[in-house]
Design an enzyme around this catalytic site. Structure first.
Site, mmCIF file in Angstrom:
data_model
loop_
_atom_site.group_PDB
_atom_site.id
_atom_site.type_symbol
_atom_site.label_atom_id
_atom_site.label_comp_id
_atom_site.label_asym_id
_atom_site.label_seq_id
_atom_site.Cartn_x
_atom_site.Cartn_y
_atom_site.Cartn_z
ATOM 1 N N HIS A 133 -2.744 2.916 -5.919
ATOM 2 C CA HIS A 133 -3.449 1.428 -5.422
ATOM 3 C C HIS A 133 -3.587 0.378 -6.397
ATOM 4 O O HIS A 133 -3.487 -0.575 -6.269
ATOM 5 C CB HIS A 133 -4.632 1.759 -4.568
ATOM 6 N N ARG A 159 -0.851 -1.874 -6.590
ATOM 7 C CA ARG A 159 -0.891 -2.962 -5.725
ATOM 8 C C ARG A 159 -1.757 -4.391 -6.301
ATOM 9 O O ARG A 159 -1.540 -5.611 -6.160
ATOM 10 C CB ARG A 159 -1.462 -2.563 -4.330
ATOM 11 N N HIS A 180 -3.760 -9.662 3.691
ATOM 12 C CA HIS A 180 -5.418 -9.631 3.875
ATOM 13 C C HIS A 180 -5.754 -10.419 5.081
ATOM 14 O O HIS A 180 -5.104 -11.756 5.124
ATOM 15 C CB HIS A 180 -6.113 -10.220 2.706
ATOM 16 N N ARG A 188 1.007 -0.973 0.012
ATOM 17 C CA ARG A 188 0.000 0.075 0.159
ATOM 18 C C ARG A 188 0.848 1.243 -0.077
ATOM 19 O O ARG A 188 1.907 1.129 0.516
ATOM 20 C CB ARG A 188 -0.931 -0.001 1.334
ATOM 21 N N LYS A 207 -2.555 -2.749 7.769
ATOM 22 C CA LYS A 207 -3.697 -2.450 8.443
ATOM 23 C C LYS A 207 -3.725 -3.281 9.816
ATOM 24 O O LYS A 207 -3.666 -4.477 9.794
ATOM 25 C CB LYS A 207 -5.105 -2.960 7.638
ATOM 26 N N TYR A 242 -9.847 -11.240 -6.661
ATOM 27 C CA TYR A 242 -8.862 -11.360 -7.801
ATOM 28 C C TYR A 242 -9.285 -12.564 -8.629
ATOM 29 O O TYR A 242 -8.827 -12.435 -9.485
ATOM 30 C CB TYR A 242 -7.568 -11.398 -7.208
#
Length: 306
Positions: free
Chosen positions: A252, A255, A278, A161, A184, A287
């Site tokens: 982004h 990524r 994730h 990110r 995150k 994806y």
């Protein structure tokens, strides 16, 4: 905050502090939660005609919730944003109900509006390469050009990110073959660093006029401070305009491109989940839809019976 009672304001603050300390929520997440719940409480104050103390919050009805959602809709809030706001309000209410001992069913039972999940918009492989080659043309300063190339190479080559790339410090340089990245929710992951990214960062460091210090940001702005993400967003905007790429070609998107191109090359979904950081495989599975769309495009173009 002026429309919210002191008790509600204190409760909201305690909840946010708990999310940051115990839940590991990022500063951006905390800011979003605060804005969502604050606007909800302000609406309820106006809607009910009185200050929203903790007792009043316990009495909110399903009709009150519908009125809030209708107000958001009339203000132009889309389904996705409204679903996020409702999620924030529900999270706050779960915590508040447990602390104050009331039944939050009227709030928790409200259904979020349905919306079509947007698929990631990756760049084609040749477009991603063209971006990296064209980014350096957007600056007349050699060291700034090298800096921008290094950042976008990290985004595409390592799936970072933009906030993660810009959080690197002088202590991370020269880049090792493997980086430990905090993403995150303070979730840590191990990311392999491709040779092209290491070389791009080395070139930037050779040209950068600002001294590198262990705890200082690796990527610097013109005056030596931390590089602002808006600078990279601006560089990407100029690059995509020069290349004729769509508005979805953002930092982004690089990524997303990293993940999609790995999947197209036969990468394992679980491994890609780890590389992206994730928390849930369902996030990474978006994806697979992108890859399926790619496969169908190839099929329709190439199969004689398509």
């Amino acid at each position: 905050m002026s429309l919210i009672s002191p008790a509600c304001r204190d409760a909201l603050q305690h909840w946010l502090e708990g999310l940051a300390a115990l839940g590991g929520a990022s500063a951006n997440t905390i800011t979003a939660y605060q804005g969502d719940v604050t606007s909800f409480l302000a609406f309820m104050t106006s809607h009910t005609g009185g200050p929203q103390g903790l007792g009043a919050l316990a009495q909110i009805s399903t009709a009150d919730m519908r009125a809030w959602m209708a107000s958001e809709r009339s203000a132009g809030t889309g389904s996705r944003s409204l679903a996020r706001k409702l999620s924030s309000v529900k999270s706050f209410y779960r915590w508040l109900a447990a602390r104050e001992g009331f039944e939050p069913t009227a709030v928790l039972a409200v259904r979020a509006p349905k919306f079509q999940k947007k698929l990631p918009r990756p760049l084609a492989q040749d477009a991603a390469r063209a971006v990296i080659e064209t980014v350096e043309l957007q600056s007349t300063s050699d060291w700034v050009a090298a800096r921008d190339v290094a950042v976008v190479t990290l985004l595409y080559g390592c799936g970072l990110r933009i906030s993660e790339a810009l959080s690197l410090t002088g202590g991370d340089a020269p880049l090792p073959q493997v980086l430990r990245i905090k993403g995150k929710g303070e979730k840590e992951r191990v990311v392999p660093v491709i040779a092209a990214a290491r070389d791009a960062v080395d070139r930037y460091l050779d040209l950068c006029p600002h001294p590198q210090m262990q705890d200082a940001p690796l990527f610097r702005g013109q005056r030596g401070g931390a590089l602002n993400p808006r600078q990279i967003q601006g560089v990407m905007a100029r690059t995509r305009a020069q290349l004729g790429l769509p508005a979805s070609a953002t930092p982004h998107a690089l990524r997303h491109s990293f993940a999609t191109h790995l999947l197209e090359a036969g990468g394992d979904l679980r491994a890609i989940q780890e590389l992206l950081g994730h928390a849930s495989l369902s996030t990474t599975q978006a994806y697979t839809a992108v890859d399926t769309a790619h496969l169908m495009e190839v099929y329709n173009r190439a199969h004689p019976k398509a």
